[in-house]
Scaffold this motif. Structure first.
Motif, short mmCIF file in Angstrom:
data_model
loop_
_atom_site.label_atom_id
_atom_site.label_comp_id
_atom_site.label_asym_id
_atom_site.label_seq_id
_atom_site.Cartn_x
_atom_site.Cartn_y
_atom_site.Cartn_z
N SER A 122 135.87 60.70 19.50
CA SER A 122 134.79 59.87 20.05
C SER A 122 135.35 58.82 20.99
CB SER A 122 134.02 59.20 18.91
OG SER A 122 133.13 58.23 19.42
N LYS A 123 134.62 58.54 22.05
CA LYS A 123 135.05 57.50 23.00
C LYS A 123 135.12 56.13 22.33
CE LYS A 123 130.40 56.43 24.71
NZ LYS A 123 129.54 56.28 25.91
N ASP A 124 134.35 55.93 21.27
CA ASP A 124 134.33 54.64 20.57
C ASP A 124 135.66 54.34 19.89
OD1 ASP A 124 131.69 54.31 21.34
OD2 ASP A 124 130.89 55.22 19.51
N THR A 125 136.47 55.38 19.68
CA THR A 125 137.78 55.20 19.06
C THR A 125 138.66 54.29 19.90
OG1 THR A 125 137.63 57.41 18.09
CG2 THR A 125 139.82 56.42 18.19
N ASP B 175 133.97 69.61 26.37
CA ASP B 175 132.52 69.46 26.25
C ASP B 175 132.14 68.06 26.71
OD1 ASP B 175 133.53 67.93 24.21
OD2 ASP B 175 132.38 68.88 22.60
N CYS B 176 130.89 67.69 26.47
CA CYS B 176 130.39 66.37 26.88
C CYS B 176 131.17 65.25 26.21
CB CYS B 176 128.90 66.27 26.58
SG CYS B 176 128.16 64.68 27.01
N ARG B 177 131.57 65.45 24.96
CA ARG B 177 132.27 64.40 24.22
C ARG B 177 133.61 64.08 24.86
NH1 ARG B 177 133.78 64.27 17.76
NH2 ARG B 177 133.11 62.11 17.39
N GLN C 159 134.38 64.65 27.98
CA GLN C 159 134.07 64.07 29.28
C GLN C 159 133.81 62.56 29.15
OE1 GLN C 159 131.44 66.32 31.92
NE2 GLN C 159 130.33 64.43 32.39
N GLU C 160 133.06 62.17 28.14
CA GLU C 160 132.79 60.75 27.91
C GLU C 160 134.07 60.00 27.54
OE1 GLU C 160 129.78 60.81 24.90
OE2 GLU C 160 128.15 60.77 26.35
N LEU C 161 134.95 60.65 26.77
CA LEU C 161 136.21 60.03 26.37
C LEU C 161 137.09 59.77 27.58
CD1 LEU C 161 138.41 59.17 24.33
CD2 LEU C 161 139.03 61.59 24.13
N ILE C 162 137.23 60.77 28.45
CA ILE C 162 138.09 60.64 29.62
C ILE C 162 137.59 59.53 30.54
CG2 ILE C 162 138.94 61.82 31.69
CD1 ILE C 162 140.20 62.75 29.05
N ARG C 163 136.28 59.38 30.63
CA ARG C 163 135.71 58.33 31.47
C ARG C 163 135.88 56.94 30.85
NH1 ARG C 163 130.05 61.35 33.32
NH2 ARG C 163 131.00 62.70 34.91
N TYR D 72 124.42 69.90 28.89
CA TYR D 72 123.93 69.74 27.52
C TYR D 72 122.50 69.21 27.52
CZ TYR D 72 123.48 67.81 22.82
OH TYR D 72 123.05 67.51 21.56
N LYS D 73 122.23 68.23 28.40
CA LYS D 73 120.89 67.65 28.47
C LYS D 73 119.87 68.70 28.91
CE LYS D 73 118.36 63.71 30.42
NZ LYS D 73 117.21 64.48 30.85
N LYS D 74 120.24 69.51 29.92
CA LYS D 74 119.32 70.56 30.38
C LYS D 74 119.06 71.57 29.28
CE LYS D 74 120.57 70.22 35.28
NZ LYS D 74 121.24 70.89 36.42
N THR D 75 120.11 71.94 28.56
CA THR D 75 119.94 72.91 27.46
C THR D 75 119.02 72.35 26.39
OG1 THR D 75 122.18 73.73 27.87
CG2 THR D 75 121.19 74.28 25.76
N THR D 76 119.19 71.06 26.09
CA THR D 76 118.32 70.42 25.10
C THR D 76 116.88 70.38 25.57
OG1 THR D 76 120.19 69.05 24.40
CG2 THR D 76 117.99 68.33 23.74
#
Length: 265
Positions: free
Chosen positions: A135-138, A156-158, A160-164, A204-208
Protein backbone atom coordinates in the motif's frame (compact mmCIF):
# COMPACT_ATOMS: atom_id res chain seq x y z
CA UNK A 1 53.66 -2.78 66.04
CA UNK A 2 56.58 -5.17 66.07
CA UNK A 3 58.57 -6.19 63.03
CA UNK A 4 57.13 -9.67 63.26
CA UNK A 5 53.56 -8.35 63.13
CA UNK A 6 54.42 -6.18 60.15
CA UNK A 7 55.80 -9.18 58.34
CA UNK A 8 52.60 -11.14 59.03
CA UNK A 9 50.31 -8.30 57.90
CA UNK A 10 52.18 -7.66 54.64
CA UNK A 11 50.83 -10.76 52.76
CA UNK A 12 47.32 -10.01 53.98
CA UNK A 13 47.53 -6.41 52.74
CA UNK A 14 48.92 -7.51 49.40
CA UNK A 15 46.16 -10.09 49.09
CA UNK A 16 43.43 -7.51 49.76
CA UNK A 17 45.03 -5.12 47.27
CA UNK A 18 45.24 -7.78 44.57
CA UNK A 19 41.63 -8.81 45.22
CA UNK A 20 40.49 -5.19 44.88
CA UNK A 21 42.41 -4.77 41.64
CA UNK A 22 40.93 -7.99 40.29
CA UNK A 23 37.36 -6.90 41.11
CA UNK A 24 37.99 -3.51 39.52
CA UNK A 25 39.34 -5.19 36.39
CA UNK A 26 36.26 -7.43 36.18
CA UNK A 27 33.99 -4.40 36.53
CA UNK A 28 35.80 -2.51 33.76
CA UNK A 29 35.77 -5.51 31.44
CA UNK A 30 32.07 -6.06 32.15
CA UNK A 31 31.28 -2.45 31.34
CA UNK A 32 33.14 -2.66 28.04
CA UNK A 33 31.80 -6.01 26.96
CA UNK A 34 28.17 -5.62 28.04
CA UNK A 35 26.98 -3.56 25.01
CA UNK A 36 28.51 -6.01 22.56
CA UNK A 37 26.99 -8.95 24.38
CA UNK A 38 23.52 -7.44 23.85
CA UNK A 39 23.93 -7.41 20.07
CA UNK A 40 22.72 -10.36 17.96
CA UNK A 41 25.38 -12.67 16.62
CA UNK A 42 26.95 -11.20 13.51
CA UNK A 43 26.00 -7.61 14.38
CA UNK A 44 28.46 -4.94 15.41
CA UNK A 45 28.65 -1.14 15.69
CA UNK A 46 31.15 0.92 13.74
CA UNK A 47 31.85 4.46 12.64
CA UNK A 48 32.07 5.16 8.92
CA UNK A 49 32.75 8.60 7.48
CA UNK A 50 31.85 10.17 10.79
CA UNK A 51 28.47 8.40 10.91
CA UNK A 52 27.51 5.84 13.53
CA UNK A 53 26.86 2.58 11.70
CA UNK A 54 25.32 -0.69 12.83
CA UNK A 55 26.00 -3.67 10.58
CA UNK A 56 24.03 -6.92 10.60
CA UNK A 57 24.78 -8.00 7.05
CA UNK A 58 24.53 -11.74 6.39
CA UNK A 59 23.83 -12.45 10.07
CA UNK A 60 21.07 -15.04 9.43
CA UNK A 61 18.45 -12.79 11.03
CA UNK A 62 14.76 -13.71 10.78
CA UNK A 63 13.50 -10.46 12.27
CA UNK A 64 14.55 -6.88 12.79
CA UNK A 65 16.90 -7.03 15.80
CA UNK A 66 16.20 -5.18 19.01
CA UNK A 67 18.66 -3.18 21.07
CA UNK A 68 20.02 -1.32 18.06
CA UNK A 69 21.78 1.81 19.41
CA UNK A 70 19.27 4.65 19.08
CA UNK A 71 21.93 7.06 17.80
CA UNK A 72 22.57 4.90 14.73
CA UNK A 73 22.82 6.81 11.44
CA UNK A 74 23.30 3.89 9.02
CA UNK A 75 21.72 0.46 9.50
CA UNK A 76 22.59 -2.53 7.34
CA UNK A 77 20.26 -5.54 7.57
CA UNK A 78 20.97 -6.87 4.07
CA UNK A 79 21.46 -10.53 3.09
CA UNK A 80 19.30 -12.01 5.86
CA UNK A 81 16.03 -14.00 5.99
CA UNK A 82 13.69 -11.33 7.39
CA UNK A 83 10.16 -12.20 6.07
CA UNK A 84 8.18 -9.08 7.05
CA UNK A 85 8.43 -5.67 8.67
CA UNK A 86 6.07 -5.07 11.61
CA UNK A 87 4.59 -1.75 12.65
CA UNK A 88 7.05 0.55 14.45
CA UNK A 89 9.97 -1.69 13.54
CA UNK A 90 12.35 1.30 13.57
CA UNK A 91 10.59 3.74 15.86
CA UNK A 92 13.54 3.95 18.30
CA UNK A 93 15.96 5.14 15.60
CA UNK A 94 15.15 8.85 15.19
CA UNK A 95 18.58 9.71 13.71
CA UNK A 96 18.59 7.03 11.01
CA UNK A 97 19.74 8.31 7.62
CA UNK A 98 20.24 5.11 5.63
CA UNK A 99 18.43 1.78 5.91
CA UNK A 100 19.48 -1.22 3.83
CA UNK A 101 17.00 -4.14 3.82
CA UNK A 102 18.01 -5.57 0.46
CA UNK A 103 18.38 -9.30 -0.26
CA UNK A 104 15.97 -10.54 2.39
CA UNK A 105 12.69 -12.50 2.16
CA UNK A 106 10.40 -9.55 2.88
CA UNK A 107 6.94 -10.28 1.45
CA UNK A 108 4.85 -8.04 3.71
CA UNK A 109 5.32 -4.57 5.12
CA UNK A 110 2.81 -3.48 7.73
CA UNK A 111 1.44 0.05 7.67
CA UNK A 112 3.54 2.17 10.02
CA UNK A 113 6.68 0.04 9.66
CA UNK A 114 8.72 3.16 8.89
CA UNK A 115 6.91 5.40 11.33
CA UNK A 116 9.27 7.86 13.00
CA UNK A 117 11.78 7.91 10.12
CA UNK A 118 10.15 10.60 7.99
CA UNK A 119 12.29 13.50 9.22
CA UNK A 120 15.82 12.21 8.62
CA UNK A 121 15.81 9.05 6.50
CA UNK A 122 17.07 9.75 2.98
CA UNK A 123 17.84 6.26 1.65
CA UNK A 124 15.74 3.07 1.89
CA UNK A 125 16.76 -0.08 0.02
CA UNK A 126 14.10 -2.80 -0.33
CA UNK A 127 15.52 -4.36 -3.48
CA UNK A 128 15.79 -8.12 -4.05
CA UNK A 129 12.99 -9.15 -1.70
CA UNK A 130 9.62 -10.88 -2.27
CA UNK A 131 7.31 -7.87 -2.43
CA UNK A 132 4.24 -8.40 -4.61
CA UNK A 133 1.95 -5.59 -3.50
CA UNK A 134 2.39 -2.79 -0.95
CA UNK A 135 0.00 0.00 0.00
CA UNK A 136 1.16 3.54 -0.74
CA UNK A 137 0.26 4.43 2.87
CA UNK A 138 3.21 2.31 4.01
CA UNK A 139 5.54 5.09 2.83
CA UNK A 140 3.32 7.94 3.99
CA UNK A 141 5.31 11.16 4.62
CA UNK A 142 8.59 9.35 3.89
CA UNK A 143 11.03 11.60 2.03
CA UNK A 144 13.68 8.93 1.43
CA UNK A 145 14.73 7.74 -2.00
CA UNK A 146 13.45 4.17 -2.23
CA UNK A 147 14.86 1.23 -4.16
CA UNK A 148 12.06 -1.25 -5.04
CA UNK A 149 13.83 -3.14 -7.82
CA UNK A 150 14.07 -6.93 -8.23
CA UNK A 151 10.82 -7.85 -6.49
CA UNK A 152 8.04 -10.08 -7.97
CA UNK A 153 5.60 -7.17 -8.42
CA UNK A 154 1.96 -7.48 -9.38
CA UNK A 155 1.41 -4.65 -11.85
CA UNK A 156 -1.94 -3.09 -11.06
CA UNK A 157 -3.52 0.14 -9.79
CA UNK A 158 -2.06 -0.38 -6.32
CA UNK A 159 1.52 -0.49 -7.61
CA UNK A 160 0.82 2.52 -9.82
CA UNK A 161 -0.34 4.52 -6.79
CA UNK A 162 2.73 3.37 -4.82
CA UNK A 163 5.19 4.45 -7.52
CA UNK A 164 3.54 7.86 -7.71
CA UNK A 165 3.74 8.27 -3.90
CA UNK A 166 7.49 7.59 -3.44
CA UNK A 167 10.70 9.00 -4.84
CA UNK A 168 12.60 6.20 -6.53
CA UNK A 169 16.34 5.84 -6.07
CA UNK A 170 18.43 6.76 -9.08
CA UNK A 171 18.78 4.02 -11.72
CA UNK A 172 16.39 1.71 -9.83
CA UNK A 173 13.19 2.25 -11.82
CA UNK A 174 14.22 -0.14 -14.61
CA UNK A 175 14.38 -2.97 -12.07
CA UNK A 176 10.68 -2.69 -11.20
CA UNK A 177 9.36 -5.40 -13.53
CA UNK A 178 5.90 -6.96 -13.81
CA UNK A 179 6.19 -10.52 -12.51
CA UNK A 180 2.39 -10.74 -12.86
CA UNK A 181 -0.23 -8.33 -14.09
CA UNK A 182 -3.94 -7.72 -14.45
CA UNK A 183 -3.17 -7.74 -18.18
CA UNK A 184 -1.12 -10.72 -19.35
CA UNK A 185 0.76 -8.83 -22.09
CA UNK A 186 2.56 -6.72 -19.47
CA UNK A 187 4.32 -9.63 -17.75
CA UNK A 188 8.10 -9.33 -18.00
CA UNK A 189 8.05 -5.63 -18.88
CA UNK A 190 9.39 -2.71 -16.84
CA UNK A 191 6.50 -1.11 -14.99
CA UNK A 192 7.38 2.47 -15.93
CA UNK A 193 7.37 1.41 -19.58
CA UNK A 194 3.94 -0.16 -19.15
CA UNK A 195 2.28 2.80 -17.43
CA UNK A 196 3.51 5.10 -20.18
CA UNK A 197 0.69 3.61 -22.28
CA UNK A 198 -1.66 2.11 -19.69
CA UNK A 199 -3.44 3.69 -16.75
CA UNK A 200 -4.23 0.75 -14.47
CA UNK A 201 -6.40 2.83 -12.17
CA UNK A 202 -8.59 4.12 -15.03
CA UNK A 203 -8.91 0.61 -16.45
CA UNK A 204 -10.04 -0.60 -13.04
CA UNK A 205 -12.54 2.25 -12.75
CA UNK A 206 -13.97 1.53 -16.21
CA UNK A 207 -14.27 -2.17 -15.40
CA UNK A 208 -16.07 -1.32 -12.16
CA UNK A 209 -18.43 1.06 -13.96
CA UNK A 210 -19.27 -1.56 -16.57
CA UNK A 211 -19.93 -4.14 -13.89
CA UNK A 212 -22.28 -1.72 -12.12
CA UNK A 213 -24.14 -0.99 -15.36
CA UNK A 214 -24.53 -4.69 -16.10
CA UNK A 215 -25.83 -5.28 -12.58
CA UNK A 216 -28.31 -2.40 -12.83
CA UNK A 217 -29.50 -3.61 -16.24
CA UNK A 218 -30.02 -7.09 -14.81
CA UNK A 219 -32.19 -5.75 -11.97
CA UNK A 220 -34.14 -3.55 -14.39
CA UNK A 221 -34.78 -6.53 -16.68
CA UNK A 222 -36.01 -8.57 -13.70
CA UNK A 223 -38.46 -5.82 -12.68
CA UNK A 224 -39.80 -5.48 -16.23
CA UNK A 225 -40.16 -9.25 -16.53
CA UNK A 226 -42.11 -9.39 -13.27
CA UNK A 227 -44.44 -6.58 -14.38
CA UNK A 228 -45.11 -8.30 -17.71
CA UNK A 229 -45.78 -11.58 -15.93
CA UNK A 230 -48.08 -9.85 -13.45
CA UNK A 231 -50.14 -8.14 -16.20
CA UNK A 232 -50.41 -11.31 -18.27
CA UNK A 233 -51.42 -13.32 -15.25
CA UNK A 234 -54.19 -10.85 -14.43
CA UNK A 235 -55.37 -10.85 -18.05
CA UNK A 236 -55.51 -14.64 -18.00
CA UNK A 237 -57.51 -14.64 -14.79
CA UNK A 238 -59.93 -12.06 -16.25
CA UNK A 239 -60.36 -14.11 -19.43
CA UNK A 240 -61.17 -17.23 -17.44
CA UNK A 241 -63.65 -15.31 -15.33
CA UNK A 242 -65.40 -13.92 -18.44
CA UNK A 243 -65.68 -17.40 -19.91
CA UNK A 244 -67.20 -18.53 -16.66
CA UNK A 245 -69.72 -15.69 -16.78
CA UNK A 246 -70.79 -16.62 -20.29
CA UNK A 247 -71.93 -19.95 -18.98
CA UNK A 248 -74.26 -18.28 -16.43
CA UNK A 249 -77.91 -17.16 -17.05
CA UNK A 250 -77.98 -13.89 -19.00
CA UNK A 251 -79.22 -11.54 -16.22
CA UNK A 252 -76.69 -12.72 -13.67
CA UNK A 253 -74.02 -12.80 -16.37
CA UNK A 254 -74.50 -9.15 -17.34
CA UNK A 255 -74.25 -7.89 -13.77
CA UNK A 256 -71.10 -9.91 -13.08
CA UNK A 257 -69.56 -8.94 -16.43
CA UNK A 258 -69.96 -5.29 -15.50
CA UNK A 259 -68.29 -5.95 -12.17
CA UNK A 260 -65.46 -7.87 -13.81
CA UNK A 261 -64.85 -5.25 -16.48
CA UNK A 262 -64.73 -2.45 -13.92
CA UNK A 263 -62.29 -4.48 -11.83
CA UNK A 264 -59.98 -5.11 -14.81
CA UNK A 265 -60.10 -1.44 -15.83
Amino acid sequence: MTAAQRVLLRPITMGLLLQSLFLLLLFLLGSCLHPAAAFPKGCYPAEEEGLKTFRCSNAQLTEVPRDIPNDTNKLYLDFNQIPFLPRDAFRDLPLLLELDLSHNAIARVESGAFQGLAEHLHSLDLSSNRLVSVSKDTFSNLKAKVNLSNNPWLCDCRLQELIRAVELAADSSGGIVCDSSTQEEHVGKAFLQVIADTDFCNVYKKTTDIAMLVTMFGWFAMVISYLVYYVRQNQEDARRHLEYLKSLPSKQRRSEESSTISTVV
